[in-house]
Design a protein around this motif. Sequence first.
Motif, PDB file in Angstrom:
ATOM      1  N   MET A 187      -3.059 -21.432 -12.024  1.00 50.23           N
ATOM      2  CA  MET A 187      -4.299 -20.675 -11.732  1.00 50.23           C
ATOM      3  C   MET A 187      -4.296 -19.456 -12.628  1.00 50.23           C
ATOM      4  SD  MET A 187      -5.591 -19.502  -8.103  1.00 50.23           S
ATOM      5  CE  MET A 187      -7.120 -18.631  -8.130  1.00 50.23           C
ATOM      6  N   PRO A 188      -5.447 -19.265 -13.276  1.00 47.99           N
ATOM      7  CA  PRO A 188      -5.585 -18.077 -14.130  1.00 47.99           C
ATOM      8  C   PRO A 188      -5.498 -16.778 -13.180  1.00 47.99           C
ATOM      9  CG  PRO A 188      -7.189 -19.498 -14.677  1.00 47.99           C
ATOM     10  CD  PRO A 188      -6.637 -20.078 -13.619  1.00 47.99           C
ATOM     11  N   LEU A 189      -4.823 -15.549 -13.921  1.00 44.33           N
ATOM     12  CA  LEU A 189      -4.591 -14.513 -12.836  1.00 44.33           C
ATOM     13  C   LEU A 189      -5.004 -13.106 -13.631  1.00 44.33           C
ATOM     14  CD1 LEU A 189      -2.967 -13.539 -10.346  1.00 44.33           C
ATOM     15  CD2 LEU A 189      -0.947 -12.752 -11.672  1.00 44.33           C
ATOM     16  N   PHE A 190      -5.952 -12.390 -13.236  1.00 43.22           N
ATOM     17  CA  PHE A 190      -6.562 -11.340 -13.814  1.00 43.22           C
ATOM     18  C   PHE A 190      -5.732 -10.028 -13.604  1.00 43.22           C
ATOM     19  CE2 PHE A 190     -10.191 -13.857 -13.076  1.00 43.22           C
ATOM     20  CZ  PHE A 190     -10.817 -13.909 -14.255  1.00 43.22           C
ATOM     21  N   ILE A 191      -5.639  -9.170 -14.222  1.00 44.59           N
ATOM     22  CA  ILE A 191      -4.788  -7.926 -14.468  1.00 44.59           C
ATOM     23  C   ILE A 191      -5.159  -7.397 -12.871  1.00 44.59           C
ATOM     24  CG2 ILE A 191      -4.585  -5.741 -15.031  1.00 44.59           C
ATOM     25  CD1 ILE A 191      -5.106  -6.745 -18.053  1.00 44.59           C
ATOM     26  N   LYS A 192      -6.161  -7.288 -12.365  1.00 44.92           N
ATOM     27  CA  LYS A 192      -6.703  -6.554 -11.144  1.00 44.92           C
ATOM     28  C   LYS A 192      -5.737  -7.359 -10.060  1.00 44.92           C
ATOM     29  CE  LYS A 192     -11.017  -9.214 -10.773  1.00 44.92           C
ATOM     30  NZ  LYS A 192     -12.519  -8.833 -10.603  1.00 44.92           N
ATOM     31  N   ASP A 193      -5.664  -8.758 -10.157  1.00 42.36           N
ATOM     32  CA  ASP A 193      -5.225  -9.511  -8.966  1.00 42.36           C
ATOM     33  C   ASP A 193      -3.324  -9.230  -9.258  1.00 42.36           C
ATOM     34  OD1 ASP A 193      -7.403 -10.513  -8.221  1.00 42.36           O
ATOM     35  OD2 ASP A 193      -6.923 -12.279 -10.001  1.00 42.36           O
ATOM     36  N   ALA A 194      -2.886  -9.113 -10.371  1.00 42.52           N
ATOM     37  CA  ALA A 194      -1.521  -8.681 -10.464  1.00 42.52           C
ATOM     38  C   ALA A 194      -1.179  -7.346  -9.818  1.00 42.52           C
ATOM     39  CB  ALA A 194      -1.069  -8.933 -11.876  1.00 42.52           C
ATOM     40  N   ILE A 195      -2.092  -6.313 -10.125  1.00 38.34           N
ATOM     41  CA  ILE A 195      -1.793  -4.958  -9.811  1.00 38.34           C
ATOM     42  C   ILE A 195      -2.042  -4.896  -8.182  1.00 38.34           C
ATOM     43  CG2 ILE A 195      -2.750  -2.479  -9.719  1.00 38.34           C
ATOM     44  CD1 ILE A 195      -1.203  -3.352 -12.143  1.00 38.34           C
ATOM     45  N   SER A 196      -3.126  -5.817  -7.493  1.00 39.90           N
ATOM     46  CA  SER A 196      -3.191  -5.812  -6.219  1.00 39.90           C
ATOM     47  C   SER A 196      -1.747  -6.461  -5.699  1.00 39.90           C
ATOM     48  CB  SER A 196      -4.627  -6.631  -5.930  1.00 39.90           C
ATOM     49  OG  SER A 196      -4.370  -6.710  -4.418  1.00 39.90           O
ATOM     50  N   LYS A 197      -1.253  -7.416  -5.957  1.00 37.81           N
ATOM     51  CA  LYS A 197       0.042  -7.834  -5.574  1.00 37.81           C
ATOM     52  C   LYS A 197       1.113  -6.801  -5.844  1.00 37.81           C
ATOM     53  CE  LYS A 197      -0.587 -12.807  -6.563  1.00 37.81           C
ATOM     54  NZ  LYS A 197       0.068 -14.017  -7.075  1.00 37.81           N
ATOM     55  N   LEU A 198       1.046  -6.271  -6.883  1.00 35.55           N
ATOM     56  CA  LEU A 198       2.097  -5.027  -7.109  1.00 35.55           C
ATOM     57  C   LEU A 198       2.087  -3.805  -6.016  1.00 35.55           C
ATOM     58  CD1 LEU A 198       4.309  -4.105  -8.974  1.00 35.55           C
ATOM     59  CD2 LEU A 198       2.633  -2.862 -10.366  1.00 35.55           C
ATOM     60  N   GLU A 199       0.783  -3.703  -5.642  1.00 43.48           N
ATOM     61  CA  GLU A 199       0.538  -2.367  -4.806  1.00 43.48           C
ATOM     62  C   GLU A 199       0.622  -2.719  -3.349  1.00 43.48           C
ATOM     63  OE1 GLU A 199      -3.438  -1.037  -5.710  1.00 43.48           O
ATOM     64  OE2 GLU A 199      -2.837   0.083  -7.329  1.00 43.48           O
ATOM     65  N   ASN A 200       0.821  -3.946  -3.177  1.00 42.47           N
ATOM     66  CA  ASN A 200       1.329  -4.621  -1.837  1.00 42.47           C
ATOM     67  C   ASN A 200       2.628  -4.350  -1.708  1.00 42.47           C
ATOM     68  OD1 ASN A 200      -1.175  -5.350  -0.808  1.00 42.47           O
ATOM     69  ND2 ASN A 200      -0.972  -7.358  -1.702  1.00 42.47           N
ATOM     70  N   LEU A 201       3.539  -4.458  -2.800  1.00 41.17           N
ATOM     71  CA  LEU A 201       5.127  -4.067  -2.878  1.00 41.17           C
ATOM     72  C   LEU A 201       5.374  -2.736  -3.019  1.00 41.17           C
ATOM     73  CD1 LEU A 201       5.886  -7.130  -5.375  1.00 41.17           C
ATOM     74  CD2 LEU A 201       6.189  -7.024  -2.590  1.00 41.17           C
ATOM     75  N   ILE A 202       4.616  -2.124  -3.808  1.00 40.49           N
ATOM     76  CA  ILE A 202       4.722  -0.594  -4.211  1.00 40.49           C
ATOM     77  C   ILE A 202       3.620   0.195  -3.857  1.00 40.49           C
ATOM     78  CG2 ILE A 202       5.747   1.107  -5.807  1.00 40.49           C
ATOM     79  CD1 ILE A 202       7.947  -1.450  -5.588  1.00 40.49           C
ATOM     80  N   PRO A 203       3.078   0.408  -2.750  1.00 41.10           N
ATOM     81  CA  PRO A 203       1.857   1.116  -2.414  1.00 41.10           C
ATOM     82  C   PRO A 203       1.824   2.491  -3.318  1.00 41.10           C
ATOM     83  CG  PRO A 203       2.903   0.451  -0.376  1.00 41.10           C
ATOM     84  CD  PRO A 203       4.023   0.218  -1.400  1.00 41.10           C
ATOM     85  N   LEU A 204       0.594   2.992  -3.784  1.00 42.44           N
ATOM     86  CA  LEU A 204       0.283   3.970  -4.165  1.00 42.44           C
ATOM     87  C   LEU A 204       0.316   5.286  -3.231  1.00 42.44           C
ATOM     88  CD1 LEU A 204      -2.424   3.421  -6.722  1.00 42.44           C
ATOM     89  CD2 LEU A 204      -0.146   4.216  -7.261  1.00 42.44           C
ATOM     90  N   SER A 205       0.259   4.794  -1.982  1.00 48.18           N
ATOM     91  CA  SER A 205       0.196   5.858  -0.876  1.00 48.18           C
ATOM     92  C   SER A 205       1.890   6.596  -0.929  1.00 48.18           C
ATOM     93  CB  SER A 205      -0.104   5.382   0.301  1.00 48.18           C
ATOM     94  OG  SER A 205       0.756   4.199   0.848  1.00 48.18           O
ATOM     95  N   LEU A 206       2.721   6.029  -1.334  1.00 51.37           N
ATOM     96  CA  LEU A 206       4.296   6.650  -1.485  1.00 51.37           C
ATOM     97  C   LEU A 206       4.426   7.809  -2.306  1.00 51.37           C
ATOM     98  CD1 LEU A 206       6.203   3.392  -1.077  1.00 51.37           C
ATOM     99  CD2 LEU A 206       5.554   4.672   0.649  1.00 51.37           C
ATOM    100  N   GLN A 207       3.379   7.847  -3.297  1.00 50.34           N
ATOM    101  CA  GLN A 207       3.815   8.858  -4.471  1.00 50.34           C
ATOM    102  C   GLN A 207       3.451  10.096  -3.782  1.00 50.34           C
ATOM    103  OE1 GLN A 207       0.892   9.359  -7.599  1.00 50.34           O
ATOM    104  NE2 GLN A 207      -0.715   8.172  -6.606  1.00 50.34           N
ATOM    105  N   GLU A 208       4.166  11.243  -4.567  1.00 51.19           N
ATOM    106  CA  GLU A 208       4.093  12.703  -4.244  1.00 51.19           C
ATOM    107  C   GLU A 208       2.760  13.230  -4.508  1.00 51.19           C
ATOM    108  OE1 GLU A 208       6.553  14.385  -2.608  1.00 51.19           O
ATOM    109  OE2 GLU A 208       7.620  12.334  -2.413  1.00 51.19           O
ATOM    110  N   LYS A 209       2.318  14.416  -3.996  1.00 49.08           N
ATOM    111  CA  LYS A 209       0.736  14.642  -4.122  1.00 49.08           C
ATOM    112  C   LYS A 209       0.515  15.221  -5.456  1.00 49.08           C
ATOM    113  CE  LYS A 209      -0.148  16.385   0.667  1.00 49.08           C
ATOM    114  NZ  LYS A 209      -0.318  17.217   1.463  1.00 49.08           N
ATOM    115  N   TRP A 210       1.564  15.689  -6.327  1.00 51.85           N
ATOM    116  CA  TRP A 210       1.767  16.097  -7.497  1.00 51.85           C
ATOM    117  C   TRP A 210       1.588  14.857  -8.573  1.00 51.85           C
ATOM    118  CZ3 TRP A 210       5.799  14.370 -10.221  1.00 51.85           C
ATOM    119  CH2 TRP A 210       6.911  14.262  -9.293  1.00 51.85           C
ATOM    120  N   ASP A 211       1.990  13.924  -8.382  1.00 56.77           N
ATOM    121  CA  ASP A 211       2.166  12.870  -9.281  1.00 56.77           C
ATOM    122  C   ASP A 211       0.991  12.075  -9.705  1.00 56.77           C
ATOM    123  OD1 ASP A 211       3.785  11.079 -10.795  1.00 56.77           O
ATOM    124  OD2 ASP A 211       4.346   9.537  -8.918  1.00 56.77           O
ATOM    125  N   ASN A 212       1.034  11.266 -10.834  1.00 63.91           N
ATOM    126  CA  ASN A 212      -0.160  10.635 -11.318  1.00 63.91           C
ATOM    127  C   ASN A 212       0.289   8.865 -11.447  1.00 63.91           C
ATOM    128  OD1 ASN A 212      -2.454  10.326 -12.376  1.00 63.91           O
ATOM    129  ND2 ASN A 212      -2.118  10.207 -14.248  1.00 63.91           N
TER     130      ASN A 212
END
Length: 370
Positions: free
Chosen positions: A1-26
């Motif tokens: 099944m074809p996978l779009f970049i947005k789908d891959a990033i969604s799976k990635l963010e389930n494992l490594i949430p952006l909410s874990l980053q420090e306020k000064w980070d990007n």
Amino acid sequence: MPLFIKDAISKLENLIPLSLQEKWDNSGFQIKQVDALLSGVLTSLDISDKCVDLAISRSFNLILTHHPVFFHPLRSMDLDSKSGNILSILIKNNICVYSMHTNFDSSVYSMSRFMINKLGIKESSPLIPRKMKLYKLSVFIPKGYVKTVRDVLFAYGNPKIGNYENCSFETRGKGSFKPLPGSDPFIGSCMKTSFADESKLELLIDERFIKKAISEMKKVHPYEEIAYDLYPVYDFGGSSPEGMGAVGDFENGMFFSVLLDKIRALFSPIFINYCGDINRKIKRVAVVSGSGFSFMDEAVKSGSDVIISSELTHDKAIKANDSGICVIELSHFDTERYFSGIVKEMLSEELGVPVIENVYENNPFFKYKI
């Protein structure tokens, strides 16, 4: 099944949430193109010319890095500079770049945990545990649908309190509403006030799961307009498995000199600097990948005999000696070089597309043989 970049990033963010980053980070997207089909993924500590060449040679259109390309807003871009030229090549080749920096450092996949595990410490915990930010969700549900909605929220909302999960409270009552023109009411008729037996369901949700939980709740809730409220909980919740650094105990202690030899054999670092008595018995170890000696106080409070990190300053070395904690300094690169391999292993079976590691990591340090 074809996978779009947005789908891959969604799976990635389930494992490594952006909410874990420090306020000064990007962390997150550096070059964004989410609607393209994912052809392959390259993992790399940094963006470099060799890294980009490798992605192009394999026709991969997603690079995952640890260090963000951009830390501050750009005022201009010099395409004649080396960094500007690399960015130009990435854009021309439609290559998306996504970075996981301090959110990765606080995840259960971090280099700190990798290193402490490699030392032979089987059980570790975060040196600075992350405090969960909790919200209370209150939603009104018609009779006969409470279980359906509750089950979805239990699955996606992570309603845990301490060592208990699937915690909720239900209050029953009557709700009133008057459907207006253009509405499609589940109960009642247009322009007539209706009353319905409803339940008010309340539960706690970790901030990271709110978006997904609300989205899934809307799919099963029968009402066209769902009445729900979100309230931030005054105090942050209990500690989560995520957090900065790692701390753990050797099953049997060892002399500091033996630990130094062990690190040299296991990690082959560019250099090793240390402070402390080499004859001291080491039992508890703290590891913080990257520049982590700012967490020396936390390491002392944790009862650690030694802290391993990078970029030790003169004043921190003096502080370590005064605090009675041993210190091992490795290069920044040597504490973070494992990022690419960790992410490759993590995603190889998750995405269903080729995932390769940048074998030409941009190590700015060189050994000088005396």
